[in-house]
Design an enzyme around this catalytic site. Structure first.
Site, PDB file in Angstrom:
ATOM      1  N   ARG A 621      32.036  46.316  34.881  1.00  0.00           N
ATOM      2  CA  ARG A 621      31.537  46.289  33.033  1.00  0.00           C
ATOM      3  C   ARG A 621      31.302  44.840  32.873  1.00  0.00           C
ATOM      4  NH1 ARG A 621      30.509  50.829  31.649  1.00  0.00           N
ATOM      5  NH2 ARG A 621      31.893  50.804  29.729  1.00  0.00           N
ATOM      6  N   VAL A 622      30.827  45.103  31.091  1.00  0.00           N
ATOM      7  CA  VAL A 622      30.695  44.215  30.298  1.00  0.00           C
ATOM      8  C   VAL A 622      32.162  43.482  29.735  1.00  0.00           C
ATOM      9  CG1 VAL A 622      28.559  43.448  31.509  1.00  0.00           C
ATOM     10  CG2 VAL A 622      28.570  44.719  29.480  1.00  0.00           C
ATOM     11  N   ASP A 623      32.323  45.039  29.501  1.00  0.00           N
ATOM     12  CA  ASP A 623      33.215  45.289  27.868  1.00  0.00           C
ATOM     13  C   ASP A 623      34.187  45.738  28.010  1.00  0.00           C
ATOM     14  OD1 ASP A 623      33.641  48.214  29.240  1.00  0.00           O
ATOM     15  OD2 ASP A 623      32.414  49.088  28.296  1.00  0.00           O
ATOM     16  N   ASP A 624      35.694  45.522  27.864  1.00  0.00           N
ATOM     17  CA  ASP A 624      36.874  45.885  28.291  1.00  0.00           C
ATOM     18  C   ASP A 624      37.422  47.330  28.386  1.00  0.00           C
ATOM     19  OD1 ASP A 624      37.179  43.167  26.887  1.00  0.00           O
ATOM     20  OD2 ASP A 624      37.350  43.720  24.850  1.00  0.00           O
ATOM     21  N   VAL A 625      36.696  47.867  29.923  1.00  0.00           N
ATOM     22  CA  VAL A 625      37.395  48.446  30.397  1.00  0.00           C
ATOM     23  C   VAL A 625      37.222  48.376  32.599  1.00  0.00           C
ATOM     24  CG1 VAL A 625      36.725  51.517  31.765  1.00  0.00           C
ATOM     25  CG2 VAL A 625      36.498  50.207  29.270  1.00  0.00           C
TER      26      VAL A 625
END
Length: 753
Positions: A621-625
Site C-alpha cells: 500500500r502507498v496510502d494510509d492502509v
C-alpha cells in the site's frame, strides 16, 4: 513442453543456432521477421530428455495496449545473448533461489484452459480491442431473461469529463442466484455436491448437493420476503463459516435484497457503524461459534451493536439467530423477545421453491465495507451482471478449473475473497466447494492437509499469512499427509514473498502444482493480475500478467505512464465488468479516493514494479492502509480507537513488516500530561482497539511518544515513524524542517521501552 510460438506481428521470437554438442535433433526456432535484433542463445536453454523447456521470447514494441507484455527486455542492436535462464519444470525438480522461472509441464499445459502464451495473447488482445464482443460472448453462456442493449459497456473514467460512471450489460435482465443454482440443477448437476462443510471439531461435517442448496436458499428467501424484505433492501449478515452464510447470501440475491456481510471478527462498534450506514431490514447472526478452542459469543456482539445503533437513530426490528449448539446451548443465549428469532424455528417451515426477482444487470448485488484512510469504512457497491460474468470467468481461467475439481478457499465470506471465490465464482461454475468453520492450526498445524486429503481437494487458495505460519511450524505437519489430490495452488490478500512462494510450491505442492498468485481488491470484484496455469512461466513472488480486459499501467507521481522496467503507482485504465460502481451513499468520496489522484485512471492505492520481462510485482500500500494477514485496516480507524481512551492524547499508526502477517500494526502513542507509562496502560490501549474494531486490528507494538514528528503545518511525518518502527535509523533523512526536531531522538531512545 510449452513453446512460445506467437502470432506474427504481435510477438516475434528468434533463437540463435543450437551448438552441435547439444543438437540431438533439436532444431532452433526462427522468426518470420528478420528485423528482430535481440536473440536468445542456445546455451541459455535448459534441455530435458526428449524435449526443450519453455523459453521466453524477445518482443517487439507492439500496439500500445500490449506494452506491458514487452516481455523479455528488448535489447539494442548488437547486444548479444540474454543472461543464462534458470528454470524448472512442474513436477521435475524443486524450485530454488537460483531459479528465475517455474515452467508449465507439457502434460499440464496440454490440458489447461489456456495452453500457451499465444492463446493468452490472442484472447487478451481481443479483450482489449473488442471488449464488447469478448465479454458478450462470455456473458451469453449465462441465463438472461432479457438480453442487454446495443451498448455492452458505457463508462467515464475521467473526472475531468464529468461524474465517474461504469455500466456493463445495462438493460440485461438476469439473476445471479438463478445462474448459480437453478441453471446448474437444470443442466443435470442437481446431485453434485455444492458444499462440503467441515466443522471446527474433527469428525463434524456436512454435505449439500446443488438441489439441496437450492431448496434451502429458497426457504431463507421466502422467510425474508415474509418479514417484509424486498428488492433493494439491505440485509446485514454477521455469521461465521457455516453453510448458512453462503445460503443467506444467495437467498438475498434471489429476491433482489442487497446483502452486506460483516466479518464475524469485527467488534460491536464496527458492526454498529455498518448498521447505521446501510439501515438493514434484518440482522442475521448465530448465538456463538467455536474457532479452535475459543468460543466467540456473536449474539452478544450483535446485541451491543443494535443497542448502539438504536441510540443513533437506526433500530432493528428482526434479528434472526442460527442456533449453533456446538458452541453454545440455546438456553444460555441472551435473548430479546419480540425481536430475536431462532433460525431453526422458522426457516425450515417455508416452501423449498421461491420465484426469482429478475434484476437489471446494474441493480446492486451486495454492499461490502472496506477500510478507508479517513477512519470511516467505505461501503463498496457491486452490481449484478458484470460482477457475475467477471467472477465466474476469472475463477475458471485463473484456477484452470475443471468440473472434476474439489475447490477450497480458506477465506471467510466476510471479505471480498469469500464473496467472489467461495460463493459466487465457484458456484456459477458448478464447482464443489469446501467450507471450514475452524482455525487452520486446530487441533494442530496439520489440519489444513487433513482436510485436503479428506475431501481430495485439487485447488487450494489461501493467504500468504497462512503459508508463512505453516512454514514456521515445520514441514513435518505437511509431509505426514498425502496431498496427492492437489493440482493448483493460489495466493491472495497481499504479495507473497519469494521464499514463502518456493516453500508453498516445493513442500505443499510437491513441486508439481502451479501457483496462481493473484492481485485484486474489494473494489475490483475479481482477479486483475494473475498467472494462468499452463500459459506463462511463473516467477516466485510475481503476480505475472493482467487478466483479460484489464489494462494496468504504472504511473509516476505526476500521473505520467512509465514504460518498460519501472516502479511507481499501480493504476488501471478503462473499466472491466467486475468493477465496483460507487461507494454507498458517497459517490463524491468514490471519485475523490479512486479517480482524482490520477485523472483518467482507477488508482489502486498500491505500489508496483514491472521487471525487464514485463512481470508485475506488487510492493504494498502507498496510502494510509495497513495490510495485516490480508485484512486491510485503515490507520485512521486504529488511531481513532486509541485516542478514544481517556489517557491517550494523540496516536499515529504505521505498518511494519512481519514475517507471518505480512504487516503488523505499530502505534506511537502520546499520553495525556501527567499520565505515566505502564504495562497495564499498554494492555488497556490494545484492548480498546480490540473492542472497537476487532482482534485483528490490535497493535503489536505500543511505542510511547512524548511527541510526534510534525511539519510546521502540523502534518505528522509518517515516513519518519516508519523508519523508526523498522529500525532503519540511518534512513531518517533530513529532520531539520520538523517543528520539533528533537522529538525524533526522544522516540529513538524510547524505542525499546
Amino acid at each position: 513442453m510449452v513453446m512460445i510460438m506467437l502470432s506474427q506481428g504481435v510477438l516475434d521470437p528468434i533463437l540463435c543456432s543450437t551448438p552441435s554438442s547439444l543438437n540431438n535433433n533439436k532444431k532452433p526456432l526462427s522468426s518470420s521477421s528478420s528485423s528482430v535484433s535481440s536473440l536468445f542463445c542456445s546455451d541459455n536453454i535448459n534441455y530435458r530428455t526428449g524435449r526443450r523447456s519453455f523459453l521466453m521470447a524477445s518482443i517487439h514494441r507492439t500496439n500500445n495496449f500490449l506494452r506491458h507484455l514487452e516481455s523479455m527486455k528488448i535489447l539494442p542492436s548488437g547486444a548479444g545473448c540474454i543472461p543464462h535462464l534458470n528454470a524448472v519444470i512442474l513436477g521435475e525438480s524443486l524450485a530454488t533461489e537460483e531459479n528465475d522461472y517455474v515452467l508449465p509441464s507439457e502434460q499440464f499445459a496440454s490440458q489447461a484452459n489456456v495452453q500457451s502464451p499465444e492463446q493468452y495473447l490472442k484472447m487478451y488482445k481481443r479483450s482489449i480491442e473488442d471488449p464488447a464482443g469478448f465479454w458478450s460472448e462470455i456473458a451469453s453462456e449465462f441465463y438472461w431473461k432479457q438480453k442487454w442493449g446495443d451498448q455492452v459497456c458505457k463508462e467515464n473514467f475521467d473526472v475531468r469529463k464529468g461524474n465517474i460512471n461504469i455500466e456493463w450489460f445495462k438493460g440485461g435482465i438476469t439473476n445471479i442466484c438463478y445462474n448459480c443454482l437453478d441453471r446448474n440443477v437444470e443442466a443435470g448437476l442437481g446431485d453434485k455436491v455444492a458444499f462440503y462443510w467441515e466443522g471446527n471439531e474433527l469428525g463434524v461435517d456436512a454435505t449439500l448437493t446443488y438441489t439441496q442448496l437450492l431448496h434451502q436458499v429458497c426457504q431463507v428467501a421466502n422467510y425474508l420476503k415474509d418479514i417484509g424484505v424486498k428488492k433493494g433492501d439491505a440485509v446485514i449478515i454477521y455469521l461465521p463459516m457455516l453453510m448458512e452464510l453462503p445460503i443467506t447470501m444467495l437467498a438475498c440475491a434471489r429476491i433482489g435484497a442487497v446483502h452486506s456481510v460483516v466479518f464475524a471478527g469485527f467488534s460491536s462498534e464496527s458492526l454498529s457503524q455498518r448498521i447505521i450506514d446501510c439501515k438493514p431490514k434484518v440482522v442475521i447472526t448465530c448465538n456463538a461459534v467455536k474457532r479452535g478452542s475459543k468460543v466467540i459469543y456473536l449474539k452478544d456482539i450483535v446485541d451491543t451493536a443494535i443497542k448502539d445503533s438504536t441510540q443513533n437513530g437506526v433500530s432493528i426490528d428482526v434479528c434472526l439467530a442460527y442456533d449453533n449448539a456446538s458452541a453454545l446451548k440455546r438456553e444460555d443465549t441472551k435473548w430479546t423477545e419480540g425481536r430475536d428469532i431462532w433460525w431453526q424455528d422458522v426457516v425450515p417451515r417455508y416452501p423449498t421453491t421461491c420465484p426469482v426477482e429478475w434484476l437489471d444487470a446494474e441493480d446492486p448485488l451486495f454492499l461490502l465495507y472496506t477500510s478507508g484512510s479517513t477512519g470511516k469504512p467505505k461501503g463498496v457497491v457491486h452490481t449484478t451482471g458484470g460482477y457475475m460474468v467477471y467472477t465466474a470467468t476469472t475463477f475458471k481461467y485463473a484456477f484452470d478449473y475443471k468440473p472434476s475439481d474439489i475447490y477450497w478457499c480458506t477465506a471467510d465470506c466476510g471479505w471480498i475473497t469469500g464473496h467472489s471465490y467461495v460463493t459466487y465464482g465457484p458456484i456459477l461454475n458448478g464447482a464443489t466447494v469446501v467450507l471450514y468453520e475452524g482455525a487452520p492450526n486446530y487441533p494442530d498445524a496439520g489440519r489444513s492437509w487433513n482436510i485436503v486429503d479428506k475431501y481430495k481437494v485439487s485447488i487450494f487458495y489461501t493467504a500468504p499469512t497462512l503459508v508463512r505460519s505453516l512454514m514456521r511450524d515445520g514441514d513435518e505437519h505437511v509431509t505426514r499427509y498425502s496431498r496427492k489430490s492437489l493440482r493448483v495452488l493460489g495466493s491472495v490478500g497481499e504479495p507473497i514473498n519469494p521464499s514463502a512462494w518456493r516453500w508453498f510450491y516445493n513442500v505443499i505442492g510437491d513441486s508439481r502444482c502451479p501457483i496462481s498468485d493473484t492481485w485484486w481488491q474489494t473494489e475490483t470484484g475479481g482477479f486483475m493480475i494473475t498467472p494462468l496455469p499452463g500459459a506463462w512461466p511463473q516467477k516466485p513472488g510475481s503476480a505475472t500478467c493482467p487478466f483479460f480486459g484489464v489494462q494496468p499501467v504504472i504511473v509516476d507521481e505526476n500521473g505520467v505512464e512509465i514504460e518498460g522496467e519501472c516502479s511507481g503507482y499501480l493504476c488501471v485504465k478503462s473499466s472491466w465488468p467486475g468493477a465496483f460502481r460507487t461507494l454507498y451513499g458517497d459517490h463524491e468520496r468514490y471519485e475523490t479516493t479512486y479517480f482524482k489522484p490520477f485523472a483518467g485512471y482507477y488508482f489502486s492505492g498500491d505500489g508496483c514494479s514491472r521487471d525487464k520481462d514485463g512481470y508485475y510485482w506488487l510492493t504494498g500500500r502507498v496510502d494510509d492502509v495497513i495490510n495485516v494477514s490480508g485484512h486491510r485496516i485503515g490507520t485512521a480507524e486504529v488511531e481513532s480507537a486509541l485516542v478514544s481512551h481517556p489517557k491517550c492524547a494523540e496516536a499515529a499508526v504505521v505498518g511494519v513488516e512481519h514475517e507471518v502477517k505480512g504487516q503488523s500494526i505499530y502505534a506511537f502513542v502520546t499520553l495525556v500530561d501527567g499520565v505515566p507509562y505502564s504495562e497495564e496502560l499498554r494492555k488497556d490501549l490494545v484492548l480498546t482497539v480490540r473492542k472497537q474494531i476487532g482482534a485483528f486490528a490490535a497493535p503489536d507494538k505500543i511505542h510511547w511518544a512524548p511527541g510526534l514528528p510534525k511539519t510546521r503545518s502540523g502534518k505528522i511525518m509518517r515516513r519518519i515513524l516508519r523508519k523508526i518502527a523498522s529500525r532503519q535509523l540511518d534512513e531518517l533523512g533530513d529532520t531539520s524542517t520538523l517543528a520539533e526536531p528533537n522529538v525524533v531522538n526522544q522516540l529513538i531512545e524510547l524505542a525499546d521501552s
